[in-house]
Design an enzyme around this catalytic site. Structure first.
Site, PDB file in Angstrom:
ATOM      1  N   HIS A 149       3.359  19.651  -9.787  1.00  0.00           N
ATOM      2  CA  HIS A 149       3.262  18.972  -8.493  1.00  0.00           C
ATOM      3  C   HIS A 149       3.344  17.470  -8.664  1.00  0.00           C
ATOM      4  O   HIS A 149       2.846  16.705  -7.858  1.00  0.00           O
ATOM      5  CB  HIS A 149       1.978  19.379  -7.768  1.00  0.00           C
TER       6      HIS A 149
HETATM    7  S1  FES Z   1       0.425  18.352 -10.731  1.00  0.00           S
HETATM    8 FE1  FES Z   1      -0.302  20.279 -10.068  1.00  0.00          FE
HETATM    9  S2  FES Z   1      -0.723  21.216 -11.938  1.00  0.00           S
HETATM   10 FE2  FES Z   1      -0.088  19.276 -12.559  1.00  0.00          FE
END
Ligand code: FES
Ligand code: HEM
Lengths: 184, 431
Positions: A149
């Protein structure tokens, strides 16, 4: 029979303080049953917590001689990835330079390494967002980038951008000699 | 609706059994003489299709379990053994893997049918809630099933989903450790997920029985949303509903077979054919398609805990729906404005599903760079999912409650059988 007040009948087996005695027995019985049920439920819940042998697999030793400057080795420790990175002077300088930058989880680079061993960055390689394994070299801070993410960590493993709330975690470790560490 | 039984035992044995265990009577009253509204359309065939799907998953699942090994060291290879060596193992596994997707296609249609025709409104609230519980159980079952092949997606999907619980303050870490049975997703996690993956479908079957029981107490809704008032409004389940359901199932099975035989891996991820490796996360990690809208909602919110809460709340909306809707008119046929907002809601869900499968920072319109709004370019999937997420919650929390009070509805027919003069479509399609 009109001279008999309603409710005043005295029944030898049913004295006026009886209701509270009865309540007491009910409460005691329910409490005993509830306590018993809770005592039985706990083992059924706790069995899912880490088993004794899982807890025992706690520490590993690692020979740092295998890691060249600018290189990173990932080993498995307690089922998790562990990053062992031999940082370049440039990476260290960059981390120290940002010590006072505004951060979600402020920390000094010196507090994230052992004294005199600043080149060794030893981190738990799970993103503090939802646990993916970040890769080194991505993101705008020259450190780690998490593909899941988009969290960005700097060369000290500190969170600089993205949804992760905390810096990459530091395991407990100690230097046995100059080139050997014991983790856990 | 359940009325009294019209079953007449014919043989001596049936009479004997009927006075001891009236099971044939139960089957007769449920699947033969049960009165169904005469105007049910094909959107009402998905209940039967869902029952079929559950049956397929249980049968193929039990067979897979005969050849599968629930162990971090052997799981991946045992699935490959099923695929390559077990007689027809490939068929059974492809049926099971694609069967899960078919199950979700059917459940989504079934749920949106309920949404459109107001099937959640009084007196069907309990029926609706039981359906929502089945849906939650299906999500849990599907998730745990996807973990079993122990490929890269299995493993890292589990890491991400179990870490969601770590977002809760104070207890979060204790919960994830408890779920894992260790310091990370590992063999204990796989074993317990297999145990629960085997169990939950039978729990679903139990809740399905309650769901059908509740259905038979309150009766089926129908496209007009008007309760049947006389015998003229209903037809017996057999042959009318059985044949219609049977036809719909056959068509559904053609779709199912197309996936199984011609594109068995279209709905899966190639990465799951790589054995699990805790040290490397696949570059693009996404859940199965049926979770994508919720995944998009999770990622739309920049804060970890709030993202997790928003995701759970998005499912919670369905549970609250019977008490959010203020309209007296059930079917959207007679609510033109609500109909419009409904279709926008469907669109928002599809958009969320699409966004959930893309990288958050990728541009929606390729090559267009605008400016930075908050944390990213407005031309990005994360911003698109934010807009869709806002609509999703507004639909439940604002649009549905307010619209019921202010909307001007069309006249609703007296009965199902009466010529529905008010219906916008030509009257001859009714009746
Ligand atoms: S940014 Fe969501 S798990 Fe690393
Ligand atoms: C609600 C019903 C069910 C659903 C939605 C479901 C879903 C799934 C999914 C998505 C997978 C992963 C498939 C893959 O990609 O390989 C899977 C695997 C598996 N399931 Fe199920 N399942 C259900 C019922 C069952 C039942 C009842 C059993 C056993 C009795 C079972 C046993 C298995 C086994 C052994 C596997 C691993 C083999 C494989 O991956 O193909 N399932 N399931």
């Amino acid at each position: 029979m009109s001279n008999l007040a309603v409710g005043a009948t005295t029944d030898p087996g049913h004295s006026s303080d009886d209701p509270s005695r009865r309540d007491f027995i009910h409460i005691a019985a329910i409490a005993a049953a509830a306590g018993g049920a809770a005592a039985v439920v706990w083992p059924f819940i706790d069995q899912m917590n880490p088993a004794g042998d899982t807890l025992a697999l706690a520490s590993v030793e690692f020979d740092l001689g295998k890691v060249m400057q600018g290189q990173q080795v990932t080993i498995k420790w307690r089922g998790k990835p562990l990053f062992i990175r031999n940082r370049t002077p440039a990476e260290i300088a960059k981390a120290v330079q940002d010590d006072n930058a505004s951060m979600k989880d402020p920390a000094k680079d010196a507090d994230r390494t052992k004294e005199g061993k600043q080149q060794w960055m030893i981190l738990i390689g799970n993103c503090t967002h939802l646990g993916c394994v970040p890769t080194f070299g991505g993101g705008e801070y020259g450190g780690w980038f998490c593909p899941c993410h988009g969290s960005v960590y700097d060369t000290s493993g500190r969170i600089r951008k993205g949804p992760a709330p905390l810096n990459l975690a530091l395991p407990e470790y100690a230097f046995l000699t100059d080139t050997r560490v014991k983790i856990g | 609706m359940s009325g009294h039984s019209t079953y007449q035992p014919k043989t001596g044995f049936e009479r004997w059994l009927d006075s001891r265990l009236p099971i044939i009577r139960l089957a007769h009253d449920t699947a033969v003489s049960y009165p169904t509204p005469r105007n049910l359309n094909y959107w009402w065939t998905f209940g039967g299709i869902l029952t079929l799907c559950l049956g397929v998953q249980i049968i193929t699942g039990i067979i897979l379990a005969m050849h599968y090994t629930a162990s971090a060291d052997h799981a991946f290879n045992s699935v490959e053994h099923i695929m390559r060596d077990v007689n027809y193992g490939w068929l059974i596994r492809y049926m099971h893997a694609n069967g899960a997707s078919m199950f979700f296609i059917a459940v989504y249609i079934h749920m949106f049918r309920g949404l459109y025709y107001g099937s959640y409104k009084a007196p069907r609230e309990v029926l609706w809630l039981l359906g929502c519980i089945i849906y939650l159980l299906m999500m849990a079952t599907g998730f745990m099933g996807y973990v079993l092949p122990w490929g890269q997606m299995s493993f890292h999907g589990t890491v991400v989903i179990t870490n969601l619980f770590g977002a809760f303050p104070i207890v979060g870490e204790a919960i994830t450790t408890w779920l894992w049975g260790g310091f990370a997703v590992d063999n204990p996690t796989l074993n317990r997920f297999f145990s629960l993956h085997y169990l939950l479908p039978f729990v679903i079957a139990g809740v399905v029985i309650l769901h059908i029981w509740a259905l038979h107490v309150v009766g089926q809704n129908n496209p007009t949303g008007v309760e049947p008032k006389s015998k003229a409004d209903t037809v017996p389940f057999t042959p009318y509903a059985t044949v219609k359901d049977g036809f719909a199932m056959s068509v559904f099975l053609i779709l199912f077979a197309t996936f199984v035989f011609y594109m068995p891996n279209a709905l899966g991820h190639a990465d799951n054919y790589i054995p699990a490796n805790p040290l490397v996360t696949p570059a693009h990690i996404v859940p199965e398609w049926y979770y994508l809208p919720f995944y998009a909602i999770l990622r739309a919110v920049p804060d970890k805990l709030m993202g997790v809460l928003a995701m759970f709340a998005s499912i919670g909306c369905f549970f609250a729906l019977p008490w959010l809707d203020t309209s007296k008119v059930r079917s959207l046929r007679y609510r033109p404005t609500a109909k419009l907002y409904f279709w926008i809601f469907v669109l928002a869900c599809l958009v969320l599903g699409y966004c959930g499968g893309r990288l958050p920072d990728d541009p929606v319109i390729p090559g267009l760079k605008t400016f930075i709004l908050g944390d990213s370019d407005p031309n990005s999937f994360v911003w698109l999912s934010r807009i869709a997420t806002a609509y999703y919650f507004a639909y439940f929390a604002v649009i549905i409650p307010v619209l019921g009070l202010v909307e001007k509805t069309l006249p609703v027919p007296e009965t199902i059988a009466s010529p529905a003069l008010s219906h916008p479509a030509p009257a001859k399609t009714e009746a």
